[in-house]
Each structure stands twice: as structure tokens, then as C-alpha cells.
Motif scaffolding. Structure first.
Motif, PDB file in Angstrom:
ATOM      1  N   UNK A  34      46.965  36.933  42.042  1.00  0.00           N
ATOM      2  CA  UNK A  34      46.619  37.772  43.188  1.00  0.00           C
ATOM      3  C   UNK A  34      47.717  38.787  43.496  1.00  0.00           C
ATOM      4  N   UNK A  35      48.961  38.445  43.216  1.00  0.00           N
ATOM      5  CA  UNK A  35      50.043  39.413  43.373  1.00  0.00           C
ATOM      6  C   UNK A  35      49.856  40.582  42.409  1.00  0.00           C
ATOM      7  N   UNK A  36      49.441  40.253  41.176  1.00  0.00           N
ATOM      8  CA  UNK A  36      49.169  41.302  40.200  1.00  0.00           C
ATOM      9  C   UNK A  36      47.979  42.149  40.624  1.00  0.00           C
ATOM     10  N   UNK A  37      46.964  41.512  41.205  1.00  0.00           N
ATOM     11  CA  UNK A  37      45.792  42.237  41.690  1.00  0.00           C
ATOM     12  C   UNK A  37      46.192  43.227  42.783  1.00  0.00           C
ATOM     13  N   UNK A  38      47.003  42.779  43.729  1.00  0.00           N
ATOM     14  CA  UNK A  38      47.434  43.665  44.817  1.00  0.00           C
ATOM     15  C   UNK A  38      48.269  44.828  44.297  1.00  0.00           C
ATOM     16  N   UNK A  39      48.981  44.626  43.196  1.00  0.00           N
ATOM     17  CA  UNK A  39      49.815  45.702  42.651  1.00  0.00           C
ATOM     18  C   UNK A  39      48.968  46.867  42.140  1.00  0.00           C
ATOM     19  N   UNK A  40      47.665  46.633  41.945  1.00  0.00           N
ATOM     20  CA  UNK A  40      46.769  47.685  41.470  1.00  0.00           C
ATOM     21  C   UNK A  40      46.220  48.538  42.611  1.00  0.00           C
ATOM     22  N   UNK A  41      46.440  48.086  43.852  1.00  0.00           N
ATOM     23  CA  UNK A  41      45.977  48.834  45.018  1.00  0.00           C
ATOM     24  C   UNK A  41      46.979  49.932  45.331  1.00  0.00           C
ATOM     25  N   UNK A  42      46.507  51.068  45.857  1.00  0.00           N
ATOM     26  CA  UNK A  42      47.413  52.178  46.140  1.00  0.00           C
ATOM     27  C   UNK A  42      48.549  51.714  47.050  1.00  0.00           C
ATOM     28  N   UNK A  85      39.047  34.331  46.654  1.00  0.00           N
ATOM     29  CA  UNK A  85      38.685  35.209  47.775  1.00  0.00           C
ATOM     30  C   UNK A  85      39.321  34.750  49.080  1.00  0.00           C
ATOM     31  N   UNK A  86      39.513  33.444  49.240  1.00  0.00           N
ATOM     32  CA  UNK A  86      40.099  32.939  50.481  1.00  0.00           C
ATOM     33  C   UNK A  86      41.607  33.115  50.523  1.00  0.00           C
ATOM     34  N   UNK A  87      42.220  33.383  49.381  1.00  0.00           N
ATOM     35  CA  UNK A  87      43.675  33.547  49.322  1.00  0.00           C
ATOM     36  C   UNK A  87      44.102  35.003  49.175  1.00  0.00           C
ATOM     37  N   UNK A  88      43.156  35.887  48.852  1.00  0.00           N
ATOM     38  CA  UNK A  88      43.501  37.279  48.573  1.00  0.00           C
ATOM     39  C   UNK A  88      44.272  37.921  49.724  1.00  0.00           C
ATOM     40  N   UNK A  89      43.726  37.838  50.938  1.00  0.00           N
ATOM     41  CA  UNK A  89      44.343  38.533  52.069  1.00  0.00           C
ATOM     42  C   UNK A  89      45.685  37.927  52.473  1.00  0.00           C
ATOM     43  N   UNK A  90      45.883  36.651  52.172  1.00  0.00           N
ATOM     44  CA  UNK A  90      47.154  36.011  52.512  1.00  0.00           C
ATOM     45  C   UNK A  90      48.316  36.652  51.761  1.00  0.00           C
ATOM     46  N   UNK A  91      48.026  37.265  50.614  1.00  0.00           N
ATOM     47  CA  UNK A  91      49.081  37.845  49.780  1.00  0.00           C
ATOM     48  C   UNK A  91      49.138  39.367  49.893  1.00  0.00           C
ATOM     49  N   UNK A  92      48.472  39.914  50.910  1.00  0.00           N
ATOM     50  CA  UNK A  92      48.548  41.352  51.155  1.00  0.00           C
ATOM     51  C   UNK A  92      50.016  41.732  51.355  1.00  0.00           C
ATOM     52  N   UNK A  93      50.584  42.568  50.489  1.00  0.00           N
ATOM     53  CA  UNK A  93      52.017  42.892  50.611  1.00  0.00           C
ATOM     54  C   UNK A  93      52.357  43.608  51.911  1.00  0.00           C
TER      55      UNK A  93
END
Length: 215
Positions: free
Chosen positions: A21-29, A135-143
Motif C-alpha cells: 500500500x505504501x508503493x500504491x500511494x507513491x503512484x498518487x500525485x 481496502x480497509x487499510x489503504x487510507x490508514x497509510x495515506x502519507x
């Protein structure tokens, strides 16, 4: 030599989930990345430099910017859409039923399969572990620390190394709303008014000495 035992496979699975999920967030602007005072993701597409657009999307982006739209508003829209897409993909992997897929009797695709994210360990002891709860953990790792929510206004000041409440307080103060700046600081820290005011003033002095750090 005896094979090393996996002392806690649950810890390894949790680490794999966080890593993915950290890698996934790195793809967001990156909303905090600017080039010459402009959002870097826009600058990288050449949309503010003119010339021949690289593609239809860049062409459309140039037209939007030409209408005077705030680039920070564009960043917020793009980031929210990216978040919604990633959240949907995570739901699809966790359970297609969360999206209503496969629940309709007229669903024409085969339903004798499901998707699954599997972490493959390359070091000893080798193994594979299914990863759940995406999906339940995605937002918890929002940088950003906002659990997937948008920034709102004012846009937090860019102060590397400072927490979100400090960046928001400085943004409010620079916008002329000192009361909101102090309230934002106190809500996050519990500090008394005088301490909050002093801390904000200190950061404002820092911004005045280095305007580019918070523009």
C-alpha cells in the motif's frame, strides 16, 4: 544447518500489506511537490510551458489552465480521483461483492474464480502469503495523514519536517486568519494560546526568511 523458522507469519503478512500500500500511494500525485512554485505533476506534463501537447490529456489540461483554474484545485481533483480508483481496485481484490460485481443474476462473466494478492518471500524461509484487508487499510497509510480526505482550504504550507497541523496553522495565519491558525494548533497539541501563538510566529519568521519553503 537447521532451517530458520518463521517466528510470526502474521507480522510478515502485515509488513507485506504495508509495503504494497505504501508503493500504491507513491503512484498518487505528490501534492507537496512543486517546481518553480507550480505543482510538479503539471509541470512534468509540459502543460504550463506551451508548445505542442504530448497527448490529448495534456492538451485538455492546457485548456483548463488557460481558463484560470487554480493549479492546487486541479491537484486536489486528480488526487481524489486517483484515490477513488485505487480504493476500488483494493475492494475488487478483497471482495468483488463490495463493488456489486457478481451479485447480479445477469452477470455474464464466470464466477468460479476470485482475485487475490499474494506476497512472495524471496529470502529464507521462502513462502507465499495471501494479503487481505487492502481496502480497509489503504487510507490508514495515506502519507498526508488525512486518511484519504482532500486538503481543503487553505492549502497547507510546505514546511518540510513539520506536521500537518503546523502547516495548516501557518497557511491560516498567512491568509490573515490568526484565530483559526491558533485554534488549529491548539486542537492538535493542547497547547495554551500564548504557546500556540509563539510557535506559529516562529514558523512565520522561518517562512519570511525562506519564502520558497511555504509558497
Amino acid at each position: 544447518m537447521a532451517e530458520r523458522e518463521d517466528s510470526n507469519p502474521d507480522d510478515w503478512s502485515a509488513h507485506a500489506l504495508q509495503s504494497f500500500l505504501t508503493a500504491v500511494w507513491s503512484m498518487v500525485v505528490d501534492e507537496d511537490s512543486y517546481t518553480d512554485g507550480y505543482p510538479s505533476w503539471i509541470d512534468s506534463r509540459g502543460s504550463r510551458r506551451g508548445g505542442v501537447p504530448a497527448d490529448g490529456g495534456t492538451d485538455a489540461l492546457q485548456r483548463v489552465l488557460a481558463c484560470g483554474v487554480d493549479p492546487d484545485d486541479l491537484t486536489d481533483v486528480v488526487r481524489e480521483m486517483q484515490h477513488d480508483l485505487l480504493y476500488g481496485v483494493c475492494q475488487l481484490i478483497d471482495d468483488p461483492g463490495l463493488l456489486g460485481i457478481g451479485l447480479d443474476e445477469d452477470w455474464s462473466e464466470p464466477t468460479d474464480f476470485r482475485w487475490e494478492l499474494v506476497a512472495v518471500r524471496t529470502e529464507e524461509p521462502a513462502g507465499r502469503s495471501p494479503i487481505h484487508g487492502l481496502h480497509s487499510s489503504l487510507d490508514e497509510l495515506d502519507p498526508s495523514g488525512r486518511d484519504g480526505a482532500t486538503r481543503g482550504r487553505p492549502v497547507p504550507a510546505r514546511l518540510p519536517g513539520h506536521p500537518l497541523h503546523a502547516r495548516l496553522a501557518v497557511a491560516h495565519a498567512r491568509a490573515g486568519d490568526r484565530i483559526q491558525a491558533i485554534n488549529t494548533w491548539r486542537k492538535a497539541t493542547g497547547a495554551p494560546v500564548t504557546e500556540a501563538k509563539a510557535a506559529i510566529d516562529l514558523l512565520l519568521d522561518q517562512v519570511r526568511q525562506d519564502p520558497g519553503s511555504a509558497s
